[in-house]
Design a protein around this motif. Structure first.
Motif, PDB file in Angstrom:
ATOM      1  N   VAL A 190       7.817   7.911   4.576  1.00  4.34           N
ATOM      2  CA  VAL A 190       8.394   8.509   3.370  1.00  4.34           C
ATOM      3  C   VAL A 190       7.977   9.979   3.337  1.00  4.34           C
ATOM      4  O   VAL A 190       6.783  10.293   3.336  1.00  4.34           O
ATOM      5  N   VAL A 191       8.969  10.864   3.331  1.00  2.69           N
ATOM      6  CA  VAL A 191       8.686  12.302   3.241  1.00  2.69           C
ATOM      7  C   VAL A 191       8.876  12.710   1.791  1.00  2.69           C
ATOM      8  O   VAL A 191       9.974  12.601   1.238  1.00  2.69           O
ATOM      9  N   LEU A 193       4.084   3.645   6.642  1.00  2.00           N
ATOM     10  CA  LEU A 193       3.721   2.227   6.665  1.00  2.00           C
ATOM     11  C   LEU A 193       2.617   2.041   7.703  1.00  2.00           C
ATOM     12  O   LEU A 193       2.772   2.479   8.846  1.00  2.00           O
ATOM     13  N   PRO A 194       1.463   1.390   7.336  1.00  2.00           N
ATOM     14  CA  PRO A 194       0.415   1.211   8.340  1.00  2.00           C
ATOM     15  C   PRO A 194       0.845   0.255   9.446  1.00  2.00           C
ATOM     16  O   PRO A 194       1.641  -0.650   9.214  1.00  2.00           O
ATOM     17  N   GLU A 195       0.297   0.474  10.638  1.00  2.00           N
ATOM     18  CA  GLU A 195       0.517  -0.469  11.750  1.00  2.00           C
ATOM     19  C   GLU A 195      -0.291  -1.732  11.465  1.00  2.00           C
ATOM     20  O   GLU A 195      -1.371  -1.658  10.876  1.00  2.00           O
ATOM     21  N   PRO A 196       0.181  -2.912  11.922  1.00  2.00           N
ATOM     22  CA  PRO A 196      -0.657  -4.105  11.764  1.00  2.00           C
ATOM     23  C   PRO A 196      -1.964  -3.901  12.533  1.00  2.00           C
ATOM     24  O   PRO A 196      -1.945  -3.301  13.602  1.00  2.00           O
ATOM     25  N   PRO A 197      -3.098  -4.381  11.976  1.00  2.00           N
ATOM     26  CA  PRO A 197      -4.375  -4.099  12.628  1.00  2.00           C
ATOM     27  C   PRO A 197      -4.477  -4.747  14.011  1.00  2.00           C
ATOM     28  O   PRO A 197      -4.176  -5.930  14.166  1.00  2.00           O
ATOM     29  N   ALA A 246       0.850  -1.204   0.000  1.00  2.00           N
ATOM     30  CA  ALA A 246       0.000   0.000   0.000  1.00  2.00           C
ATOM     31  C   ALA A 246       0.884   1.252   0.000  1.00  2.00           C
ATOM     32  O   ALA A 246       0.593   2.235  -0.696  1.00  2.00           O
ATOM     33  N   LEU A 247       1.975   1.198   0.767  1.00  2.00           N
ATOM     34  CA  LEU A 247       2.890   2.352   0.824  1.00  2.00           C
ATOM     35  C   LEU A 247       3.515   2.597  -0.548  1.00  2.00           C
ATOM     36  O   LEU A 247       3.594   3.731  -1.025  1.00  2.00           O
ATOM     37  N   LYS A 248       3.921   1.510  -1.215  1.00  2.00           N
ATOM     38  CA  LYS A 248       4.542   1.667  -2.539  1.00  2.00           C
ATOM     39  C   LYS A 248       3.529   2.226  -3.553  1.00  2.00           C
ATOM     40  O   LYS A 248       3.878   3.056  -4.396  1.00  2.00           O
ATOM     41  N   ALA A 249       2.263   1.788  -3.431  1.00  2.00           N
ATOM     42  CA  ALA A 249       1.244   2.291  -4.370  1.00  2.00           C
ATOM     43  C   ALA A 249       1.104   3.803  -4.219  1.00  2.00           C
ATOM     44  O   ALA A 249       0.983   4.528  -5.220  1.00  2.00           O
ATOM     45  N   VAL A 250       1.169   4.307  -2.980  1.00  2.00           N
ATOM     46  CA  VAL A 250       1.063   5.761  -2.763  1.00  2.00           C
ATOM     47  C   VAL A 250       2.294   6.464  -3.336  1.00  2.00           C
ATOM     48  O   VAL A 250       2.186   7.456  -4.057  1.00  2.00           O
ATOM     49  N   VAL A 251       3.476   5.926  -3.044  1.00  2.00           N
ATOM     50  CA  VAL A 251       4.711   6.554  -3.552  1.00  2.00           C
ATOM     51  C   VAL A 251       4.678   6.583  -5.083  1.00  2.00           C
ATOM     52  O   VAL A 251       4.925   7.612  -5.717  1.00  2.00           O
ATOM     53  N   ASP A 252       4.322   5.446  -5.704  1.00  2.38           N
ATOM     54  CA  ASP A 252       4.328   5.346  -7.168  1.00  2.38           C
ATOM     55  C   ASP A 252       3.248   6.228  -7.812  1.00  2.38           C
ATOM     56  O   ASP A 252       3.390   6.652  -8.957  1.00  2.38           O
ATOM     57  N   SER A 253       2.158   6.489  -7.057  1.00  2.00           N
ATOM     58  CA  SER A 253       1.063   7.294  -7.625  1.00  2.00           C
ATOM     59  C   SER A 253       1.458   8.756  -7.789  1.00  2.00           C
ATOM     60  O   SER A 253       0.780   9.515  -8.470  1.00  2.00           O
ATOM     61  N   GLY A 254       2.513   9.192  -7.123  1.00  2.00           N
ATOM     62  CA  GLY A 254       2.932  10.593  -7.203  1.00  2.00           C
ATOM     63  C   GLY A 254       2.177  11.496  -6.235  1.00  2.00           C
ATOM     64  O   GLY A 254       2.390  12.707  -6.217  1.00  2.00           O
ATOM     65  N   ARG A 255       1.295  10.928  -5.388  1.00  2.00           N
ATOM     66  CA  ARG A 255       0.465  11.773  -4.502  1.00  2.00           C
ATOM     67  C   ARG A 255       1.284  12.553  -3.486  1.00  2.00           C
ATOM     68  O   ARG A 255       0.840  13.586  -3.002  1.00  2.00           O
ATOM     69  N   ILE A 256       2.460  12.061  -3.118  1.00  2.00           N
ATOM     70  CA  ILE A 256       3.297  12.845  -2.179  1.00  2.00           C
ATOM     71  C   ILE A 256       4.506  13.451  -2.905  1.00  2.00           C
ATOM     72  O   ILE A 256       5.447  13.937  -2.281  1.00  2.00           O
ATOM     73  N   GLY A 257       4.468  13.433  -4.228  1.00  8.13           N
ATOM     74  CA  GLY A 257       5.598  13.981  -4.996  1.00  8.13           C
ATOM     75  C   GLY A 257       6.803  13.063  -4.929  1.00  8.13           C
ATOM     76  O   GLY A 257       6.709  11.907  -4.517  1.00  8.13           O
ATOM     77  N   GLU A 258       7.940  13.584  -5.333  1.00  8.16           N
ATOM     78  CA  GLU A 258       9.164  12.765  -5.305  1.00  8.16           C
ATOM     79  C   GLU A 258       9.575  12.492  -3.861  1.00  8.16           C
ATOM     80  O   GLU A 258       9.549  13.403  -3.028  1.00  8.16           O
ATOM     81  N   PRO A 259       9.989  11.255  -3.536  1.00  2.84           N
ATOM     82  CA  PRO A 259      10.450  10.980  -2.161  1.00  2.84           C
ATOM     83  C   PRO A 259      11.786  11.672  -1.892  1.00  2.84           C
ATOM     84  O   PRO A 259      12.713  11.569  -2.693  1.00  2.84           O
ATOM     85  N   LEU A 260      11.856  12.402  -0.785  1.00  3.62           N
ATOM     86  CA  LEU A 260      13.069  13.145  -0.443  1.00  3.62           C
ATOM     87  C   LEU A 260      13.847  12.474   0.696  1.00  3.62           C
ATOM     88  O   LEU A 260      15.069  12.413   0.667  1.00  3.62           O
TER      89      LEU A 260
END
Ligand code: NAI
Ligand code: ISE
Length: 336
Positions: free
Chosen positions: A241-242, A250-254, A135-149
């Protein structure tokens, strides 16, 4: 027909994988096991009420005609020998991390696989199969938070035994971050520095704990990973990821949230077996399905080598305190 598996090493993760291959996964069964302690192997089979042949050693098991694919779950220093023997026998092999304890050992495996002409090796890096990291990679790859710094990460274990030494914080523990962060960012590392904060009073005399590993990637992303293997309170994996326009965590385990006795709380898991239980199931099912379809995928021997090259540099950085360059050779076509 079910894929017939042989398992080398029936310790903690070996027995967990035998259980999942026998009780949870589809399309496979364990037909052969071995351990340098044959009584241990027999005890594991009895505990699972499983009928399988106990072989005297890993090489005899690899050669056994009924064994179609291997799981190597023995101690790290024995992995290279068994993976090379499996490749020589033309049998697919799932090898727990580390693929080999040095980059030179991983290189020999990569060369043997290239000479064989197709992939036979999947490395047991399970985090890319974890739903949270996906899920974290999908957000990073989607560009929603811009380039990871920047990435801020932590890998904390409640405690470790007397045989866990300072370099194992890299080869045994950080190795998971070295793999998964490369996958998460689709980037390679170019340098590393290791810092030692004030030592915890809970670590034994030979172990420097905690440690902070500072990595830089080819695109200039800066990563800090805290390794703290005597944190006492739980098994805790963190990754933030900033990016240029937002932050993803990364989400916490439920876990159930509890309101009780004037407090709000939720439990923290205590070990890796529970924290990544679903990821281990998915990675091994992928191996079984891949072998049955004639196509081994997932973390490759090249990924094992990339992690080992970075790990070697981290160990040099632990010893020197300097910023150590990390350089990977050209990626061979087999791993394109
Ligand atoms: P362990 O010490 O509990 O078990 C290792 C077993 O391998 C022992 O029973 C030992 O007798 C056997 N063994 C050692 N050398 C052998 C040889 N030459 N032939 C046959 N058997 C041999 O260790 P554990 O925790 O099960 O770890 C095994 C491997 O799995 C390690 O490489 C470790 O880094 C990896 N691992 C991976 C995890 C993950 O999250 N992916 C989690 C835990 C371990
Ligand atoms: C162990 O060997 C593992 O691979 C676990 O996933 C990791 O979290 C732990 O630190 C290692 O000791």
């Amino acid at each position: 027909m079910s894929l017939q598996l042989g398992v080398i090493g029936t310790g903690a993760i070996g027995q967990d994988h035998i259980r999942r291959c026998s009780q949870t996964l589809q399309g496979c069964r364990v037909v052969a096991v071995t351990d340098i302690d044959p009584q241990q192997a027999a005890r594991v089979l009895a505990g699972l009420t499983l009928e399988a042949e106990v072989y005297p050693d890993g090489h005899a098991l690899i050669q056994a005609p009924e064994v179609q694919a291997l799981l190597v779950t023995s101690w790290g220093p024995s992995h290279e020998e068994f993976v090379l023997a499996a490749i020589a026998a033309g049998k697919p092999v799932f090898c727990e991390k580390p693929l080999a304890v040095t980059a030179a050992g991983c290189r020999r495996i990569v060369e043997a696989e290239i000479a064989h002409g197709r992939r036979l090796v999947q490395v047991g890096f399970m985090r890319p199969y974890d739903a949270g990291y996906q899920a974290l990679k999908a957000v990073v790859d989607s560009g929603r938070i811009g380039e990871p710094l920047m990435l801020h990460c932590a890998h904390r274990n409640p405690r470790v035994g007397e045989n866990y030494k300072t370099d194992m914080a890299i080869t045994d523990t950080l190795i998971h971050e070295l793999d998964v962060l490369r996958w998460l960012l689709a980037d390679d590392y170019v340098s590393v520095q290791v810092l030692f904060p004030r030592k915890t009073g809970k670590a034994h005399a030979q172990l420097r704990d905690p440690q902070i590993v500072l990595l830089e990637t080819a695109r200039g992303t800066r990563i800090d990973v805290e390794i703290f293997v005597n944190c006492q309170y739980g098994y805790d994996i963190q990754c933030e990821v900033v990016g240029e326009s937002g932050i993803a965590r990364l989400p916490e385990p439920p876990q159930v949230q509890l309101r009780n006795a004037a407090s709000l709380s939720s439990a923290i898991l205590m070990d890796w077996k529970e924290r990544f239980i679903a990821a281990y199931d998915v990675e091994l099912q992928a191996f079984v399905d891949g072998v049955r379809a004639g196509r081994v995928g997932g973390p490759s021997a090249w990924d094992g080598l990339a992690a080992a090259v970075a790990a070697d540099a981290c160990i040099e950085a632990q010893q020197s305190g300097a910023i150590v360059p990390i350089s990977l050779p050209q990626r061979p076509a087999l791993y394109a």
